[in-house]
Scaffold this motif. Sequence first.
Motif, short mmCIF file in Angstrom:
data_model
loop_
_atom_site.label_atom_id
_atom_site.label_comp_id
_atom_site.label_asym_id
_atom_site.label_seq_id
_atom_site.Cartn_x
_atom_site.Cartn_y
_atom_site.Cartn_z
N MET B 102 18.97 123.10 -112.37
CA MET B 102 18.17 122.06 -113.02
C MET B 102 17.30 122.65 -114.13
O MET B 102 16.91 123.81 -114.06
CB MET B 102 17.24 121.38 -112.00
CG MET B 102 17.94 120.40 -111.08
SD MET B 102 16.71 119.54 -110.07
CE MET B 102 17.79 118.63 -108.97
N ALA B 103 16.96 121.83 -115.12
CA ALA B 103 16.03 122.24 -116.17
C ALA B 103 14.65 122.49 -115.56
O ALA B 103 14.34 121.92 -114.51
CB ALA B 103 15.94 121.15 -117.24
N PRO B 104 13.82 123.35 -116.20
CA PRO B 104 12.53 123.70 -115.58
C PRO B 104 11.65 122.50 -115.26
O PRO B 104 11.09 122.42 -114.16
CB PRO B 104 11.87 124.59 -116.64
CG PRO B 104 12.98 125.11 -117.47
CD PRO B 104 14.06 124.09 -117.44
N ASP B 105 11.51 121.54 -116.17
CA ASP B 105 10.60 120.42 -115.88
C ASP B 105 11.14 119.55 -114.75
O ASP B 105 10.39 119.08 -113.90
CB ASP B 105 10.31 119.59 -117.14
CG ASP B 105 11.54 118.97 -117.75
OD1 ASP B 105 12.62 119.59 -117.65
OD2 ASP B 105 11.45 117.85 -118.30
N LEU B 106 12.45 119.38 -114.72
CA LEU B 106 13.05 118.56 -113.65
C LEU B 106 12.93 119.28 -112.30
O LEU B 106 12.63 118.65 -111.28
CB LEU B 106 14.51 118.26 -113.98
CG LEU B 106 15.26 117.40 -112.96
CD1 LEU B 106 14.59 116.06 -112.77
CD2 LEU B 106 16.71 117.20 -113.38
N ALA B 107 13.15 120.59 -112.32
CA ALA B 107 13.03 121.36 -111.07
C ALA B 107 11.59 121.33 -110.56
O ALA B 107 11.35 121.19 -109.36
CB ALA B 107 13.49 122.79 -111.28
N TRP B 120 10.43 111.37 -104.98
CA TRP B 120 10.71 110.77 -106.28
C TRP B 120 11.90 111.53 -106.84
O TRP B 120 11.94 112.75 -106.79
CB TRP B 120 9.50 110.92 -107.19
CG TRP B 120 9.70 110.52 -108.61
CD1 TRP B 120 10.01 111.34 -109.65
CD2 TRP B 120 9.58 109.21 -109.17
NE1 TRP B 120 10.08 110.63 -110.81
CE2 TRP B 120 9.84 109.31 -110.55
CE3 TRP B 120 9.30 107.96 -108.63
CZ2 TRP B 120 9.80 108.21 -111.40
CZ3 TRP B 120 9.26 106.87 -109.48
CH2 TRP B 120 9.51 107.00 -110.84
N GLN B 121 12.91 110.82 -107.36
CA GLN B 121 14.10 111.52 -107.82
C GLN B 121 14.35 111.21 -109.29
O GLN B 121 14.83 110.13 -109.63
CB GLN B 121 15.31 111.12 -106.98
CG GLN B 121 15.19 111.60 -105.55
CD GLN B 121 16.28 111.07 -104.65
OE1 GLN B 121 16.30 109.90 -104.35
NE2 GLN B 121 17.17 111.94 -104.23
N GLY B 469 4.53 107.70 -127.00
CA GLY B 469 5.85 107.21 -127.36
C GLY B 469 6.89 107.60 -126.32
O GLY B 469 7.78 106.82 -125.99
N MET B 470 6.75 108.82 -125.77
CA MET B 470 7.70 109.29 -124.77
C MET B 470 7.63 108.43 -123.52
O MET B 470 8.64 108.11 -122.90
CB MET B 470 7.39 110.75 -124.42
CG MET B 470 8.54 111.50 -123.79
SD MET B 470 7.99 113.15 -123.30
CE MET B 470 9.01 114.15 -124.33
N GLY B 471 6.42 108.01 -123.17
CA GLY B 471 6.24 107.18 -121.99
C GLY B 471 6.84 105.79 -122.20
O GLY B 471 7.56 105.27 -121.35
N ASN B 507 13.53 111.07 -116.43
CA ASN B 507 13.79 112.50 -116.56
C ASN B 507 13.44 112.97 -117.96
O ASN B 507 14.29 113.31 -118.77
CB ASN B 507 15.25 112.80 -116.23
CG ASN B 507 15.54 114.29 -116.25
OD1 ASN B 507 14.61 115.11 -116.29
ND2 ASN B 507 16.81 114.65 -116.23
N ASN B 508 12.15 112.97 -118.28
CA ASN B 508 11.71 113.63 -119.51
C ASN B 508 10.42 114.40 -119.20
O ASN B 508 9.84 114.25 -118.13
CB ASN B 508 11.55 112.64 -120.67
CG ASN B 508 10.42 111.65 -120.46
OD1 ASN B 508 9.42 111.96 -119.83
ND2 ASN B 508 10.59 110.45 -120.99
N ALA B 509 9.99 115.21 -120.17
CA ALA B 509 8.90 116.14 -119.89
C ALA B 509 7.65 115.41 -119.42
O ALA B 509 6.97 115.85 -118.49
CB ALA B 509 8.61 116.97 -121.13
N LEU B 510 7.34 114.27 -120.02
CA LEU B 510 6.10 113.58 -119.67
C LEU B 510 6.09 113.15 -118.20
O LEU B 510 5.18 113.49 -117.44
CB LEU B 510 5.92 112.34 -120.55
CG LEU B 510 4.71 111.49 -120.15
CD1 LEU B 510 3.45 112.01 -120.80
CD2 LEU B 510 4.91 110.04 -120.49
#
Lengths: 202, 591
Positions: B102-107, B120-121, B469-471, B507-510
């Motif tokens: 998994m990517a770091p933020d998702l992990a 939360w998935q 905006g990301m949210g 599934n984004n950084a925010l």
Amino acid sequence: MLRDILHTLRPACLMLVVLSLLTGLAYPALVTGLAQVLFPRQADGSLIGKGGHVAGSSLIGQPFASSAYFWGRPSATSPQPYNAAASGGSNLGPTNPAQLKSVAERAAALRKANADGPVPAELVTASASGLDPHISPTAALYQAGRVARERGLPEEVVRGLITRRAEGRQLGFLGEERVNVLLLNRDLDSLAATGQNGGNRP
Amino acid sequence: MTTSTDFMQLGLFLLALLALSWPLGGYMAAVLEGRNHPLARILGWLERGLYRVCGVDPTREMDWKEYALAMFLFNVAGFAVLYLLLRVQGLLPLNPDGQTGMAPDLAFNTAMSFITNTNWQAYSGENAASHLTQMLGLTVHNFVSAATGIAVLTALIRGLIRRETRELGNFWTDLVRSTLYILLPLAFVLSLALCWQGVPQTFRGTVNATLAEPVVYEIAPGADALKTDPALKPTPAIATQQAIMRGPMASQEAIKELGTNGGGFFNANSAHPFENPTPLSNFLEMLAILLIPAALCHTFGRMVGDARQGWMLLGAMTALFLGFLALCWWAESQGSPQIAAIIGTPAGNMEGKELRFGVMNSALFATITTATSCGAVNTMHDSLTPLGGLVPMVLMQLGEVVFGGVGSGLYGMVVFAVITVFVAGLMVGRTPEYLGKKIEAFETKMCSLVIMVPLFGVLLGTGWAVLTGMGRGAVANPGAHGFSEILYAFSSMANNNGSAFAGLSANNALYNLLGGIVMCTSRFWTAIPVLALAGSLAGKKAVPTGAGTLPTHTPLFCGLLVAVVLVVGALTFIPALALGPIVEHLQMLGR
């Protein structure tokens, strides 16, 4: 404080290791071993088909578009409907114009293919998993005339298949009455294959 | 359409819950008090072996700080190992479907989510987790995060019943006994029952089935390709096969429900026919979610030496639960007037529901999974009617105390009971007492923290997300419903529930980072103040019951407790709810 932390860290890490082995390896391995012995068919996914040929799982719905088959629930999986490698629903809200538009389109298509009048709700709404194997007996009977016509079968024969495949509430009171669409359509095909009643495959 | 069979299903369900929770509650009290019981005779060697391997002295008592430190460090270690496992799962064995790391933020988000009992998935199980991850990573935390909850609750109960001591028990023994004697045996029995109903349990991977009828579909061009050439058309494609994914599901499914975890093997969670194949499996799963939280009320009653105290807490939870269930069930049976007009007949809301469950079992599951902090779903909450979706949201926002998480729900409710005696004490001008312990400034402060931290998580998290905006870009539905998706996400993460209005592309950084932080603070900044509360209560003398003592086992107190829970929740969240589900409901009626 630092001494307390270092002192506690050792049992914390060891406890994690032993509990991981117990709950993460021993427990699933034991359950797998028992399940494979007690319920081998279910444990492997309730697969159907003969020999090495897998025709699906009796629990997982398949897409049917031809008029000579019963149609199941709309599926919102991507990119193709009933994609068992990417389950999920449409997640459309009830006031979303896109939702009302697709419901209207599905209802119009169903009325054109079957009959005017009320349309069963589950045939115009996408299921939660996108893999729902069932429709209600009402929704199957709603399509019986079309399927019989397309296959050149008497409608009573098709209705008989539906009655045979219909499952009541489990234990008499749990859940809803339902018909498994894949199994029902396989019944249609095997009827055609044995050549009874002159039915033909699509 | 509501039928008498629906009422019968509900009645039998409640009856089964009541009948099973009483004996289980007594058994758990025996386990947590370290008394002799049949399983200890069978598995005692294993328990003693675990202590020996870990160098733990099971007779050593801890004060609240040592207890909190052990609890916290155990979870930190769990987080670190799980994070690593998620990052490198592609290189490890038991990965028949070739999942990558998994990517770091998702992990980060996923590891935080599972150690905090949130589940939360932000990933979908089908294409993000290997069998090894599902077992050694996720299943393990389904057990130990639930056991952590029971341990903290046990320490709080000891704080209430012990006098003039610093000792709250031993975290390691509470953890091991909860896992070994409560969670593992129940999960073992349930996983076999679920497998019998059709949940797969195998180490084999995906099998390809030949479709009865090939399906023609279109592959939409990717967003990047569309940027360079906006005239790109979808490519037609044809599928003749169906990839049927399998794995060790039943073992994970069982503890996912029993531990009020909720993290599914598949994206569709308990709506997937493999996770929840029949109405009976659905019945068992719903029962499993509520069983331990309900039984712990009786455990509480037994341990404090007054079974009526447990009945009172269970009564308050059940009253709140039934009220919210009625609203959700009614709203879902009504469905949408627009869809009824299109199909030409009134119908319950079937969008995002499975036919085998129907409206009633879907509304019941949605209420159960959010009354507890489970978060497993058998219906897509994003497609619920506005008021049907308001119910899960409010149940989480109340702080997950209506049954709540395993352990955490009851310690949350006991905190509310302390606040209730405090409020009642203010009304009559007397020092408040709960179960013979004086409630003073320190206790009130700790209880306020426990209640306030998740509230802040919900409102600040939602506020932050809608300002960026990301949210906002992650929402799937337009208008008020889009806002509901964000509000739901932070209500879920800040109360360690884990269910979602899943249209949100979380599934984004925010969402991954902010959500991970919110889950962590909500879990530990409530558990640690609860332990501080326990430590402070344990040090106090017992006050004899007098004529002026407010009895805390009466229907009157139960009503007062329900009112306090509702008022705190309502004062905090009605403005936010008005912008989301309430306005959407009015729009639906007014269209």
